[in-house]
Design a protein around this motif. Structure first.
Motif, PDB file in Angstrom:
ATOM      1  N   PHE A 331       0.834  -1.188   0.000  1.00 49.42           N
ATOM      2  CA  PHE A 331       0.000   0.000   0.000  1.00 49.42           C
ATOM      3  C   PHE A 331       0.878   1.250   0.000  1.00 49.42           C
ATOM      4  O   PHE A 331       1.877   1.310   0.728  1.00 49.42           O
ATOM      5  CB  PHE A 331      -0.899   0.036   1.237  1.00 49.42           C
ATOM      6  N   LYS A 333       1.836   5.208   0.778  1.00 47.81           N
ATOM      7  CA  LYS A 333       1.586   6.168   1.846  1.00 47.81           C
ATOM      8  C   LYS A 333       2.491   7.374   1.635  1.00 47.81           C
ATOM      9  O   LYS A 333       3.722   7.243   1.628  1.00 47.81           O
ATOM     10  CB  LYS A 333       1.843   5.549   3.220  1.00 47.81           C
ATOM     11  N   VAL A 350      -1.722  10.324  -0.267  1.00 43.49           N
ATOM     12  CA  VAL A 350      -2.341   9.060  -0.640  1.00 43.49           C
ATOM     13  C   VAL A 350      -2.049   8.068   0.474  1.00 43.49           C
ATOM     14  O   VAL A 350      -0.982   8.093   1.088  1.00 43.49           O
ATOM     15  CB  VAL A 350      -1.809   8.551  -1.999  1.00 43.49           C
ATOM     16  N   THR A 351      -3.019   7.222   0.767  1.00 44.92           N
ATOM     17  CA  THR A 351      -2.841   6.226   1.816  1.00 44.92           C
ATOM     18  C   THR A 351      -3.582   4.962   1.433  1.00 44.92           C
ATOM     19  O   THR A 351      -4.379   4.938   0.497  1.00 44.92           O
ATOM     20  CB  THR A 351      -3.340   6.764   3.170  1.00 44.92           C
ATOM     21  N   GLY A 352      -3.337   3.899   2.160  1.00 43.96           N
ATOM     22  CA  GLY A 352      -3.996   2.616   1.938  1.00 43.96           C
ATOM     23  C   GLY A 352      -3.707   1.703   3.108  1.00 43.96           C
ATOM     24  O   GLY A 352      -2.935   2.044   4.008  1.00 43.96           O
ATOM     25  N   LYS A 381      -7.105  -0.093  -1.334  1.00 42.24           N
ATOM     26  CA  LYS A 381      -5.982  -0.133  -2.281  1.00 42.24           C
ATOM     27  C   LYS A 381      -5.279   1.216  -2.330  1.00 42.24           C
ATOM     28  O   LYS A 381      -4.051   1.287  -2.326  1.00 42.24           O
ATOM     29  CB  LYS A 381      -6.473  -0.539  -3.677  1.00 42.24           C
ATOM     30  N   TYR A 382      -6.070   2.264  -2.391  1.00 40.92           N
ATOM     31  CA  TYR A 382      -5.511   3.609  -2.302  1.00 40.92           C
ATOM     32  C   TYR A 382      -6.636   4.582  -1.990  1.00 40.92           C
ATOM     33  O   TYR A 382      -7.807   4.335  -2.288  1.00 40.92           O
ATOM     34  CB  TYR A 382      -4.813   4.023  -3.606  1.00 40.92           C
ATOM     35  N   GLY A 405     -11.064   7.190  -3.584  1.00 41.87           N
ATOM     36  CA  GLY A 405     -10.328   5.962  -3.305  1.00 41.87           C
ATOM     37  C   GLY A 405     -10.947   4.743  -3.947  1.00 41.87           C
ATOM     38  O   GLY A 405     -12.081   4.760  -4.435  1.00 41.87           O
TER      39      GLY A 405
END
Length: 592
Positions: A331, A333, A350-352, A381-382, A405
């Motif tokens: 993922f 980040k 962006v994160t996941g 996923k994002y 997302g």
């Protein structure tokens, strides 16, 4: 609804002052969550005192990053909870000069009885021990349902805080009981003495050790949870997190650029076994490695990182053999913030991540779940986002954010049909089309969030928040039981040298889409029910108005009055589950 926050708040203050003589009728419900972590203890005045020369410079740098303005970290969220029967916590909590130990007792309509208290003491060597308890009972909606909708909830916790030579330590043991009924029946008309009982017991032990220095080992967290219910469901969960770090490294690039390096290590296990219907059984083991580096210059920074998750999953039912799956996830980040000034901080990122869905956590959102669930982890996923936040003259804090997302196996709740179609015979408590099951779907999520806090006076706080969320799913046309828009506005005001504390809050939600069932007896097959499903039913939105007052008669004695859902709206949280109407509760509080 175009509310002007200052005008609304001034009206609420004026109303509260004019109605001071009727405090016993001005009552409201506050939400005091009891999450047994270090945060719970630190928010109390019973926390251990700060260590001499602590924190060091490196820790100050870390804290400055962790206290960034976000909708989560600086919530303009309400202190009130919607008027649901389940999980109500009506103990009044104000940021006032309270003594460490207290006991309060209150009574109200709907047969509600409240008992709440905390006691703590300091021992030698800066060690503090204490206990905390909360009990609430309600007779439910006797006028709305002939069958029982009563509920009893209780929580007891013991905690310990200690300062050592190298760090501070906190541990909490917590037991929670929720004894309630699956009362939301809309498709059948059972007898008044029908058994709809559900009960959950949950025991948690959480520990936390925070090292004063960020030299390699930063902090360690341990969480454990054990849950059982009336239908013999069993669940155990354990998690350990270790954060390795090197903070405050000055780089030879000029401009006061400083580096923070972190490596998060996380190991989590989840074992769940159900004893009815399909008898689903799930076992998960998830290991996560999260490297991260942050470059910052003043309030501007660039964070780069990743999450690597390694999941082992085992699932089975009474009629199927165990299926084992091993998967590896990656993922992204990252987050960039450009601080043009304290008033304007632009950020994007962006994160996941992978989140295990436990039966215990799902019950916190929907306590009317069937005690037989297929559990899957949710994979974000994002999720990309951009936003603007800031602090204007220490009077206005705000955060505006928009994001998009892609999520796999996002979880929501679908209403269940009858499991036994026979007309005759004893029917189980969950078999009246009154229970829900977790369902999963892949899809895209678009969201916009806004949060604002305004401090016009030292003794006045105004807040507002709103969240718009739109889902585009692969298999379901609608996401069930999730509103398109949620919003809230509120105010807190103290007067008479902080002896009188007043509060107001209004919560709004748009309609919920859900599925539902129409059940009739079959004409061609005697003693058999047939059902017709509606996949586009609506549960109406609501507006919930709440007021509060607490007056300190003496430094050791206070009286409080709470009012919840004062618009007396019998809205529903889930199909069939109406909330309590206008709720009145008053009581006394003794501090010592």
């Amino acid at each position: 609804m175009n509310f002007r926050i200052p005008i609304f708040s001034l009206l609420m203050i004026g109303f509260s002052q004019s109605a001071f003589a009727q405090i016993k009728e001005e009552q409201l419900i506050l939400d005091r969550k009891r999450e047994p972590e270090i945060k719970k203890i630190e928010k109390k005045k019973t926390s251990v005192e700060a260590e001499k020369n602590y924190p060091p410079r490196e820790k100050k740098i870390e804290d400055s990053l962790n206290l960034r303005y976000t909708v989560t970290d600086v919530p303009a969220a309400s202190d009130f909870k919607t008027s649901t029967i389940q999980g109500e916590d009506i103990s009044p909590k104000f940021e006032a000069e309270n003594l460490n130990n207290y006991f309060q007792l209150g009574m109200g309509n709907f047969g509600r009885i409240l008992a709440d208290g905390n006691i703590g003491t300091k021992l030698e060597n800066e060690i503090e021990v204490g206990a905390d308890f909360h009990v609430l009972s309600t007779s439910g909606l006797k006028k709305e349902y002939p069958w029982s909708s009563k509920q009893n909830i209780g929580n007891v916790a013991a905690y310990l805080n200690a300062n050592g030579e190298k760090g501070k330590f906190n541990v909490i043991a917590d037991y929670g009981l929720n004894d309630y009924n699956l009362y939301g029946i809309y498709a059948l008309q059972p007898d008044a003495d029908t058994d709809l009982k559900q009960r959950t017991n949950r025991f948690k032990v959480n520990g936390y050790y925070d090292f004063y220095s960020n030299e390699i080992l930063n902090n360690v967290r341990l969480k454990t949870s054990f849950l059982g219910d009336h239908f013999n469901a069993k669940e155990s969960q354990a998690e350990i997190r270790v954060n390795l770090s090197k903070h405050g490294v000055e780089l030879p690039v000029g401009n006061d650029v400083v580096l923070n390096a972190d490596l998060g290590l996380n190991l989590e296990t989840l074992n769940t076994d159900f004893a009815i219907l399909q008898e689903n059984s799930s076992k998960f083991l998830n290991a996560t490695v999260a490297p991260q580096v942050t470059f910052f210059n003043g309030d501007s920074y660039l964070m780069l990182g990743s999450d690597f998750s390694f999941l082992n999953a085992k699932n089975s039912t009474a009629n199927t053999d165990q299926v084992q799956e091993n998967r590896t996830y990656w993922f992204p980040k990252a987050e960039l913030q450009f601080a043009a000034a304290d008033e304007f901080k632009f950020y994007a990122g962006v994160t996941g991540g992978l989140q295990l869905n436990s039966f215990a956590n799902l019950l916190e959102t929907n306590p009317y779940l069937l005690s037989d669930q297929q559990l899957r982890p949710t994979e974000t996923k994002y999720k990309g986002y951009v936003g603007l936040r800031g602090d204007i003259d220490q009077q206005i804090k705000y955060d505006f954010r928009a994001g998009f997302g892609k999520i796999n196996d996002m979880v929501f709740f679908r209403a269940n049909d009858l499991f036994d179609t026979s007309v005759s015979g004893n029917r189980a408590a969950y078999d009246y089309a009154n229970s829900f099951s977790a369902v999963y779907d892949n899809g895209k999520v678009s969201e916009v969030k806004a949060s604002v806090q305004y401090f016009p006076l030292a003794n006045l706080t105004l807040d507002a928040e709103a969240q718009f969320t739109k889902y585009d799913l692969e298999n379901y046309e609608h996401i069930y039981n999730v509103p398109l828009l949620k919003a809230g506005i509120g105010a807190k005001y103290s007067m008479l040298n902080k002896k009188l504390h007043l509060g107001a809050n209004a919560i709004f939600s748009t309609d919920l889409t859900t599925n539902s069932f129409e059940i009739t007896e079959s004409g061609s097959q005697p003693n058999v029910f047939i059902s017709t499903e509606n996949n586009d039913d609506k549960v109406g939105g609501y507006a919930d108005l709440n007021l509060s007052a607490e007056y300190r008669v003496h430094k050791n004695f206070s009286i409080f009055a709470l009012g919840n859902n004062l618009l007396n709206s019998n809205y529903q949280t889930f199909k069939g589950y109406k909330v309590l109407g206008a709720q009145i509760l008053g009581g006394v509080k003794i501090s010592f």
